[in-house]
Write a protein that holds these residues in place. Structure first.
Motif, PDB file in Angstrom:
ATOM      1  N   ILE A 471      18.762 -11.870  69.717  1.00  0.00           N
ATOM      2  CA  ILE A 471      18.187 -12.743  70.751  1.00  0.00           C
ATOM      3  C   ILE A 471      16.694 -12.458  70.919  1.00  0.00           C
ATOM      4  CG2 ILE A 471      18.240 -13.315  73.214  1.00  0.00           C
ATOM      5  CD1 ILE A 471      21.258 -12.661  73.140  1.00  0.00           C
ATOM      6  N   VAL A 472      16.327 -11.160  70.970  1.00  0.00           N
ATOM      7  CA  VAL A 472      14.919 -10.806  71.123  1.00  0.00           C
ATOM      8  C   VAL A 472      14.103 -11.314  69.932  1.00  0.00           C
ATOM      9  CG1 VAL A 472      13.294  -8.868  71.166  1.00  0.00           C
ATOM     10  CG2 VAL A 472      15.325  -8.817  72.610  1.00  0.00           C
ATOM     11  N   GLY A 473      14.626 -11.114  68.713  1.00  0.00           N
ATOM     12  CA  GLY A 473      13.912 -11.582  67.530  1.00  0.00           C
ATOM     13  C   GLY A 473      13.759 -13.082  67.489  1.00  0.00           C
ATOM     14  N   GLN A 474      14.745 -13.798  68.016  1.00  0.00           N
ATOM     15  CA  GLN A 474      14.708 -15.256  68.003  1.00  0.00           C
ATOM     16  C   GLN A 474      13.734 -15.832  69.031  1.00  0.00           C
ATOM     17  OE1 GLN A 474      16.340 -17.418  65.867  1.00  0.00           O
ATOM     18  NE2 GLN A 474      15.090 -18.954  66.878  1.00  0.00           N
ATOM     19  N   VAL A 475      13.700 -15.240  70.225  1.00  0.00           N
ATOM     20  CA  VAL A 475      12.912 -15.844  71.311  1.00  0.00           C
ATOM     21  C   VAL A 475      11.480 -15.340  71.385  1.00  0.00           C
ATOM     22  CG1 VAL A 475      15.014 -16.160  72.669  1.00  0.00           C
ATOM     23  CG2 VAL A 475      13.592 -14.142  73.082  1.00  0.00           C
ATOM     24  N   THR A 476      11.173 -14.197  70.760  1.00  0.00           N
ATOM     25  CA  THR A 476       9.840 -13.624  70.909  1.00  0.00           C
ATOM     26  C   THR A 476       8.710 -14.550  70.440  1.00  0.00           C
ATOM     27  OG1 THR A 476      10.635 -11.341  70.813  1.00  0.00           O
ATOM     28  CG2 THR A 476       8.337 -11.714  70.229  1.00  0.00           C
ATOM     29  N   PRO A 477       8.798 -15.230  69.270  1.00  0.00           N
ATOM     30  CA  PRO A 477       7.694 -16.127  68.896  1.00  0.00           C
ATOM     31  C   PRO A 477       7.442 -17.209  69.938  1.00  0.00           C
ATOM     32  CG  PRO A 477       9.118 -15.734  67.012  1.00  0.00           C
ATOM     33  CD  PRO A 477       9.825 -15.158  68.200  1.00  0.00           C
ATOM     34  N   ASP A 478       8.511 -17.793  70.487  1.00  0.00           N
ATOM     35  CA  ASP A 478       8.332 -18.825  71.515  1.00  0.00           C
ATOM     36  C   ASP A 478       7.776 -18.226  72.804  1.00  0.00           C
ATOM     37  OD1 ASP A 478       9.252 -21.166  70.132  1.00  0.00           O
ATOM     38  OD2 ASP A 478      11.275 -20.352  70.245  1.00  0.00           O
ATOM     39  N   MET A 479       8.194 -16.995  73.160  1.00  0.00           N
ATOM     40  CA  MET A 479       7.673 -16.348  74.362  1.00  0.00           C
ATOM     41  C   MET A 479       6.179 -16.055  74.224  1.00  0.00           C
ATOM     42  SD  MET A 479      10.796 -13.687  75.194  1.00  0.00           S
ATOM     43  CE  MET A 479       9.987 -12.906  76.600  1.00  0.00           C
ATOM     44  N   LEU A 480       5.783 -15.542  73.078  1.00  0.00           N
ATOM     45  CA  LEU A 480       4.378 -15.204  72.877  1.00  0.00           C
ATOM     46  C   LEU A 480       3.478 -16.431  72.908  1.00  0.00           C
ATOM     47  CD1 LEU A 480       4.686 -12.502  70.061  1.00  0.00           C
ATOM     48  CD2 LEU A 480       4.031 -12.112  72.442  1.00  0.00           C
ATOM     49  N   SER A 481       3.980 -17.536  72.369  1.00  0.00           N
ATOM     50  CA  SER A 481       3.163 -18.757  72.357  1.00  0.00           C
ATOM     51  C   SER A 481       3.285 -19.559  73.650  1.00  0.00           C
ATOM     52  CB  SER A 481       3.569 -19.655  71.176  1.00  0.00           C
ATOM     53  OG  SER A 481       4.912 -20.100  71.307  1.00  0.00           O
ATOM     54  N   GLY A 482       4.400 -19.384  74.376  1.00  0.00           N
ATOM     55  CA  GLY A 482       4.636 -20.190  75.572  1.00  0.00           C
ATOM     56  C   GLY A 482       4.212 -19.536  76.870  1.00  0.00           C
ATOM     57  N   ILE A 483       4.620 -18.282  77.107  1.00  0.00           N
ATOM     58  CA  ILE A 483       4.320 -17.642  78.393  1.00  0.00           C
ATOM     59  C   ILE A 483       3.354 -16.468  78.238  1.00  0.00           C
ATOM     60  CG2 ILE A 483       6.518 -18.326  79.431  1.00  0.00           C
ATOM     61  CD1 ILE A 483       7.594 -15.536  78.919  1.00  0.00           C
ATOM     62  N   THR A 484       2.868 -16.202  77.066  1.00  0.00           N
ATOM     63  CA  THR A 484       1.853 -15.189  76.742  1.00  0.00           C
ATOM     64  C   THR A 484       2.088 -13.882  77.513  1.00  0.00           C
ATOM     65  OG1 THR A 484       0.300 -16.104  78.371  1.00  0.00           O
ATOM     66  CG2 THR A 484       0.169 -16.953  76.101  1.00  0.00           C
ATOM     67  N   TYR A 485       1.251 -13.596  78.526  1.00  0.00           N
ATOM     68  CA  TYR A 485       1.354 -12.311  79.225  1.00  0.00           C
ATOM     69  C   TYR A 485       2.662 -12.147  79.981  1.00  0.00           C
ATOM     70  CZ  TYR A 485      -0.044 -14.814  83.480  1.00  0.00           C
ATOM     71  OH  TYR A 485      -0.109 -15.699  84.534  1.00  0.00           O
ATOM     72  N   GLY A 486       3.337 -13.261  80.298  1.00  0.00           N
ATOM     73  CA  GLY A 486       4.640 -13.177  80.954  1.00  0.00           C
ATOM     74  C   GLY A 486       5.669 -12.449  80.103  1.00  0.00           C
ATOM     75  N   THR A 487       5.478 -12.480  78.761  1.00  0.00           N
ATOM     76  CA  THR A 487       6.371 -11.752  77.852  1.00  0.00           C
ATOM     77  C   THR A 487       6.403 -10.269  78.201  1.00  0.00           C
ATOM     78  OG1 THR A 487       5.809 -13.322  76.087  1.00  0.00           O
ATOM     79  CG2 THR A 487       6.842 -11.241  75.425  1.00  0.00           C
ATOM     80  N   TYR A 488       5.243  -9.697  78.454  1.00  0.00           N
ATOM     81  CA  TYR A 488       5.151  -8.264  78.736  1.00  0.00           C
ATOM     82  C   TYR A 488       5.689  -7.936  80.135  1.00  0.00           C
ATOM     83  CZ  TYR A 488       2.132  -8.744  74.693  1.00  0.00           C
ATOM     84  OH  TYR A 488       1.652  -9.053  73.439  1.00  0.00           O
ATOM     85  N   ILE A 489       5.531  -8.851  81.066  1.00  0.00           N
ATOM     86  CA  ILE A 489       6.090  -8.636  82.404  1.00  0.00           C
ATOM     87  C   ILE A 489       7.608  -8.577  82.345  1.00  0.00           C
ATOM     88  CG2 ILE A 489       6.378  -9.651  84.702  1.00  0.00           C
ATOM     89  CD1 ILE A 489       3.565 -10.779  84.460  1.00  0.00           C
TER      90      ILE A 489
END
Length: 568
Positions: A471-489
């Motif tokens: 799940i993490v591997g699948q969603v990380t590209p979309d998270m990085l491009s979509g919510i940027t700093y929210g990924t780290y939060i």
């Protein structure tokens, strides 16, 4: 007072006797158990393969020639990030399937043979990936799924094998070798990517060898593991459970470097035999139609064993410890960093693929170095404090990165110092992971289960790891491009939740035998029939006699009243 207390008496005496004989944990304990240390190191080539696969694809994804062969499965367009996620996460999906199949293989054919089988599957998957020059993304997807099945099986069986071969005073260190090997694989893959990126140039002239070489190189350690495991010993606990006691005693003595009649070997052998005999008698009593050995009965029994994990609070507590610990391990964001490190570093302002690959190589080095102290001191310091401190450290790093990215993501050229500060926080994050959740999470999953449930319990924990990894591997590209700093939060909050879970829920397990975990977690043997069965086993095999008749006698009158009246 009740039967648990009486049963505990026998194991308290055994524990104290064994501790007096075996000495302290720490680096010297590894020296004293050098033979089993060497065997564990070799088995951990499986962890090396696991780590290499985790790391190698992060660099391959950014290579120009590879992107040309993958088409829209590996591009920088926002619309293609989900497909890019599939190239990475398909390995984890295969690994999840592999863990579910491994319980039966490990119990029926032994831990040793199962490692050989899993390595063979891994090799087939790598060979399929090499055909991607002609077949494109289809070969990568299919090959990584097959490779994942092998990696997933190895991630479950290798810690089990090391746990069952290891004496208690170094068990944590030997299981943590799995994570150390994983991190060696990650580090090596990062620097191989950095080197092969130059084959044919870094632009449009780049050679196919730039990404084929990193993929093919993993065949060498895989073939070494496949051939070498033929000469490794069987797990002594598996041998006892399959009525090969003479061989088990011989293996146990060899692993400990002691004579077969040494008191420590005899005591450990009897504890193993007591647990195995008890579980066999329990199966014969509760499931008489499955008590006879055979592949079909073993296959059916695995569903009974998995089902039993949810039928008592003592076993369900182990389920929670194993599955939730692995859930939090993945949602620390470690594999988001490992799978997409070059992309993340580019997003943090590092210009050029070469510089981002160089920064990624540093990730591998610092995480590997951070793991080394844990190898020597995990059995002294314990699991809980290391996991808790590590989770708090990782969560703090994530939140600092989030603040930096939120402030400066649109102007990295003007804030290069801030970009490097964020990069340093990534490095500090992997240090915290390296000494804590990397090795310690696998230790917990490998050591908390009773013998009959161990293959299936570890499979359950490992499947939680791989499904969340997927799940993490699948969603990380979309998270990085979509919510940027929210990924780290998001990852940071999960780290703090993981720290709370470990501190308030998970018990300390250092320096206990695998059999003594029953007592720690609140054993299932609370009913009179189970107590009497265990007492009979201890008498029949001579464990009580070996302890001088101490510990765990018959119920006192008060205990009988308490048990019958259900007042305790």
């Amino acid at each position: 007072m009740g039967p648990v207390a009486a049963t505990t008496g026998t194991y308290d005496v055994a524990l104290n006797r064994r501790k007096a004989l075996m000495g302290d944990s720490g680096p010297m304990a590894l020296v004293q158990n050098f033979r089993v240390f060497g065997i564990a190191c070799f088995a951990c080539i499986g962890g090396l393969l696991y780590g290499y696969n985790q790391g190698v694809f992060s660099g391959v994804l950014t290579m120009n020639n590879f992107m040309d062969h993958m088409g829209d499965y590996d591009s920088k367009l926002a619309a293609d990030q989900t497909r890019k996620g599939w190239l990475t996460s398909i390995l984890e999906l295969g690994a999840w399937v592999g863990t579910l199949l491994s319980g039966f293989l490990a119990e029926q054919y032994s831990r040793k043979i199962s490692i050989i089988i899993a390595t063979g599957v891994f090799i087939i998957g790598v060979v399929v990936q090499t055909t991607a020059v002609a077949a494109g993304h289809s070969s990568i997807l299919g090959g990584r799924f097959i490779t994942g099945m092998g990696v997933g099986s190895l991630s479950m069986i290798v810690p089990m094998y090391n746990a069952e071969c290891a004496p208690p005073e170094v068990r944590g260190s030997l299981i943590s070798l799995q994570q150390f090997a994983i991190e060696i694989g990650i580090m090596v893959s990062f620097w191989i990517d950095y080197g092969t990126n130059y084959i044919g140039g870094t632009g449009s002239t780049q050679s196919e060898a730039s990404w084929l070489v990193p993929i093919c190189l993993q065949l060498a350690p895989a073939l070494a593991l496949f051939c070498g495991m033929i000469f490794m010993p069987y797990s002594p606990r598996w041998l006892v459970h399959h009525d090969r006691e003479v061989e088990a005693r011989k293996v146990l003595a060899t692993l400990r470097g002691l004579s077969q009649d040494h008191e420590l070997v005899e005591l450990e052998f009897l504890e193993i035999k007591a647990q195995s005999t008890f579980e066999k008698r329990t199966v014969a009593d509760k499931f008489p139609h499955l008590q006879h050995p055979g592949a079909w009965n073993t296959f059916k029994l695995q569903f009974v064993a998995i089902g039993s994990l949810f039928k008592s609070m003592a076993m369900f507590r182990r389920v929670i410890v194993a599955t939730v610990t692995m859930f939090f391990q993945q949602w620390t964001g470690i594999n988001a960093i490992l799978y997409y490190a070059p992309t993340i570093f580019q997003n943090l302002g590092l210009s050029g693929n070469t510089i981002s690959l160089l920064a990624t190589g540093v990730v591998g080095i610092v995480m590997l170095l951070a793991t080394i102290p844990t190898l020597f001191y995990i059995d002294k310091l314990g699991r809980k404090p290391i996991l808790t401190i590590g989770a708090i450290g990782m969560g703090t790093c994530h939140l600092i990165i989030a603040v930096i990215v939120a402030k400066d993501q649109s102007s990295w050229a003007k804030h290069t110092a801030a970009g490097w500060a964020a990069v340093a926080m990534v490095w500090l994050f992997v240090i915290h992971f390296g000494y804590s959740w990397g090795p310690c999470a696998w230790i917990l999953v490998a050591e908390v289960w009773p013998m009959s449930n161990r293959p299936y319990g570890i499979a359950l924990g490992a499947s939680s790891n791989w499904m969340n990894n997927f799940i993490v591997g699948q969603v990380t590209p979309d998270m990085l491009s979509g919510i940027t700093y929210g990924t780290y939060i998001i990852f940071g909050l999960f780290c703090f939740m993981g720290a709370a879970f470990i501190w308030f829920y998970v018990p300390e397990t250092k320096r206990l035998t695998l059999e003594e975990m029953d007592i720690l977690f609140g054993t299932d043997t609370t009913a009179r029939a189970d107590y009497e069965r265990m007492e009979a086993v201890n008498r029949d095999i001579g464990l009580k006699g070996a302890l001088g008749g101490e510990g765990g006698g018959a119920f006192s009158e008060k205990e009988k009243v308490s048990e019958d009246g259900k007042s305790d």
